[in-house]
Write a protein that holds these residues in place. Structure first.
Motif, PDB file in Angstrom:
ATOM      1  N   GLY A 181       4.320  -2.886  -8.709  1.00 37.36           N
ATOM      2  CA  GLY A 181       4.008  -3.291 -10.071  1.00 37.36           C
ATOM      3  C   GLY A 181       4.955  -2.649 -11.075  1.00 37.36           C
ATOM      4  O   GLY A 181       5.143  -1.436 -11.066  1.00 37.36           O
ATOM      5  N   LEU A 182       5.569  -3.475 -11.915  1.00 35.39           N
ATOM      6  CA  LEU A 182       6.510  -2.993 -12.928  1.00 35.39           C
ATOM      7  C   LEU A 182       5.973  -3.298 -14.321  1.00 35.39           C
ATOM      8  O   LEU A 182       5.704  -4.458 -14.639  1.00 35.39           O
ATOM      9  CB  LEU A 182       7.868  -3.687 -12.781  1.00 35.39           C
ATOM     10  CG  LEU A 182       8.742  -3.296 -11.625  1.00 35.39           C
ATOM     11  CD1 LEU A 182       9.909  -4.264 -11.492  1.00 35.39           C
ATOM     12  CD2 LEU A 182       9.271  -1.891 -11.836  1.00 35.39           C
ATOM     13  N   GLU A 183       5.846  -2.267 -15.129  1.00 35.04           N
ATOM     14  CA  GLU A 183       5.422  -2.450 -16.514  1.00 35.04           C
ATOM     15  C   GLU A 183       6.665  -2.714 -17.352  1.00 35.04           C
ATOM     16  O   GLU A 183       7.585  -1.892 -17.393  1.00 35.04           O
ATOM     17  CB  GLU A 183       4.684  -1.211 -17.002  1.00 35.04           C
ATOM     18  CG  GLU A 183       3.970  -1.432 -18.302  1.00 35.04           C
ATOM     19  CD  GLU A 183       2.972  -0.332 -18.597  1.00 35.04           C
ATOM     20  OE1 GLU A 183       2.167  -0.539 -19.512  1.00 35.04           O
ATOM     21  OE2 GLU A 183       2.997   0.720 -17.926  1.00 35.04           O
ATOM     22  N   LEU A 184       6.703  -3.886 -17.975  1.00 34.90           N
ATOM     23  CA  LEU A 184       7.870  -4.295 -18.758  1.00 34.90           C
ATOM     24  C   LEU A 184       7.427  -4.721 -20.163  1.00 34.90           C
ATOM     25  O   LEU A 184       6.257  -5.060 -20.373  1.00 34.90           O
ATOM     26  CB  LEU A 184       8.583  -5.452 -18.054  1.00 34.90           C
ATOM     27  CG  LEU A 184       9.150  -5.125 -16.669  1.00 34.90           C
ATOM     28  CD1 LEU A 184       9.595  -6.380 -15.953  1.00 34.90           C
ATOM     29  CD2 LEU A 184      10.306  -4.148 -16.790  1.00 34.90           C
ATOM     30  N   GLU A 231       0.838  -1.212   0.000  1.00 29.87           N
ATOM     31  CA  GLU A 231       0.000   0.000   0.000  1.00 29.87           C
ATOM     32  C   GLU A 231       0.866   1.253   0.000  1.00 29.87           C
ATOM     33  O   GLU A 231       0.566   2.226  -0.668  1.00 29.87           O
ATOM     34  CB  GLU A 231      -0.927   0.009   1.221  1.00 29.87           C
ATOM     35  CG  GLU A 231      -2.120  -0.907   1.088  1.00 29.87           C
ATOM     36  CD  GLU A 231      -3.015  -0.545  -0.080  1.00 29.87           C
ATOM     37  OE1 GLU A 231      -3.363   0.636  -0.253  1.00 29.87           O
ATOM     38  OE2 GLU A 231      -3.353  -1.468  -0.842  1.00 29.87           O
ATOM     39  N   GLU A 232       1.951   1.212   0.767  1.00 29.52           N
ATOM     40  CA  GLU A 232       2.815   2.381   0.895  1.00 29.52           C
ATOM     41  C   GLU A 232       3.805   2.512  -0.264  1.00 29.52           C
ATOM     42  O   GLU A 232       4.083   3.610  -0.738  1.00 29.52           O
ATOM     43  CB  GLU A 232       3.580   2.315   2.217  1.00 29.52           C
ATOM     44  CG  GLU A 232       4.241   3.619   2.567  1.00 29.52           C
ATOM     45  CD  GLU A 232       4.751   3.635   4.000  1.00 29.52           C
ATOM     46  OE1 GLU A 232       5.610   4.477   4.282  1.00 29.52           O
ATOM     47  OE2 GLU A 232       4.293   2.821   4.822  1.00 29.52           O
ATOM     48  N   GLY A 246       6.380   3.739  -8.211  1.00 31.04           N
ATOM     49  CA  GLY A 246       6.671   5.128  -8.512  1.00 31.04           C
ATOM     50  C   GLY A 246       5.472   5.984  -8.887  1.00 31.04           C
ATOM     51  O   GLY A 246       5.575   7.191  -8.971  1.00 31.04           O
ATOM     52  N   ASN A 247       4.315   5.358  -9.120  1.00 34.49           N
ATOM     53  CA  ASN A 247       3.114   6.119  -9.469  1.00 34.49           C
ATOM     54  C   ASN A 247       1.878   5.314  -9.084  1.00 34.49           C
ATOM     55  O   ASN A 247       1.263   4.662  -9.931  1.00 34.49           O
ATOM     56  CB  ASN A 247       3.083   6.470 -10.954  1.00 34.49           C
ATOM     57  CG  ASN A 247       1.968   7.442 -11.283  1.00 34.49           C
ATOM     58  OD1 ASN A 247       1.099   7.711 -10.459  1.00 34.49           O
ATOM     59  ND2 ASN A 247       1.992   7.972 -12.483  1.00 34.49           N
ATOM     60  N   GLU A 248       1.542   5.363  -7.809  1.00 38.10           N
ATOM     61  CA  GLU A 248       0.443   4.535  -7.285  1.00 38.10           C
ATOM     62  C   GLU A 248      -0.924   4.884  -7.868  1.00 38.10           C
ATOM     63  O   GLU A 248      -1.895   4.164  -7.647  1.00 38.10           O
ATOM     64  CB  GLU A 248       0.409   4.551  -5.758  1.00 38.10           C
ATOM     65  CG  GLU A 248       0.264   5.906  -5.137  1.00 38.10           C
ATOM     66  CD  GLU A 248       1.582   6.643  -4.933  1.00 38.10           C
ATOM     67  OE1 GLU A 248       1.516   7.800  -4.503  1.00 38.10           O
ATOM     68  OE2 GLU A 248       2.660   6.104  -5.191  1.00 38.10           O
ATOM     69  N   ASP A 249      -1.016   5.978  -8.636  1.00 39.93           N
ATOM     70  CA  ASP A 249      -2.286   6.317  -9.279  1.00 39.93           C
ATOM     71  C   ASP A 249      -2.532   5.480 -10.526  1.00 39.93           C
ATOM     72  O   ASP A 249      -3.661   5.413 -11.020  1.00 39.93           O
ATOM     73  CB  ASP A 249      -2.312   7.807  -9.655  1.00 39.93           C
ATOM     74  CG  ASP A 249      -2.300   8.698  -8.427  1.00 39.93           C
ATOM     75  OD1 ASP A 249      -2.772   8.250  -7.355  1.00 39.93           O
ATOM     76  OD2 ASP A 249      -1.810   9.838  -8.532  1.00 39.93           O
TER      77      ASP A 249
END
Length: 154
Positions: A56-59, A51-52, A94-97
């Motif tokens: 997730g990494l987009e590869l 949560e903090e 790096g971008n939880e949104d």
């Protein structure tokens, strides 16, 4: 300690049918706990840290998540791996949104002697290698994934 020292076949899963990251975390927690690698607090710690600090990494080949926690929740270093039948959503590192549809989860459990930077570097070298990730995603058994990881995790 190397990544190879953290691989246990009983903590590797293929074709996992999960509908949420929490289900994946629960599966990996139970395997790591049964193997005697993590404390009961591990599952809640993974949820709180995710949560903090989303993982997730987009590869290019397939998206992954690499959740991990502080050593106080770990008895002995290990790696839980789940290859999902259908991707589940994780918040993007790096971008939880933003969310990422994750296909493979590498749940790192490092004890106080674990070399976090070296382990993360070794794992990152694998996940950015499309050939390695294709082999992991298409593996038909935990044994196949273990063989791939041991070859690449040296």
């Amino acid at each position: 300690m190397t990544l190879n020292d953290m691989i246990f076949r009983s903590c590797i899963f293929t074709d996992v049918q999960a509908t949420s990251k929490e289900e994946v975390f629960q599966l990996l927690f139970h395997a790591l706990y049964q193997e005697g690698k993590v404390k009961e607090s591990f599952y809640d710690a993974v949820l709180a840290r995710e949560e903090e600090y989303p993982t997730g990494l987009e590869l290019p080949y397939c998206n992954v998540a690499i959740p991990h926690v502080v050593p106080e929740h770990v008895i002995s270093s290990a790696l839980g791996i789940a290859v999902l039948r259908n991707p589940v959503q994780f918040a993007q590192i790096g971008n939880e949104d933003l969310t990422v549809d994750v296909k493979v989860v590498f749940n790192i459990a490092l004890d106080k002697n674990g070399k976090q930077i070296e382990i993360l570097q070794s794992l990152m070298n694998m996940v950015i290698n499309e050939t390695v990730m294709a082999a992991i995603v298409n593996a038909g058994s935990p044994e196949e994934i273990e063989t791939i990881l041991r070859k690449e995790g040296k």
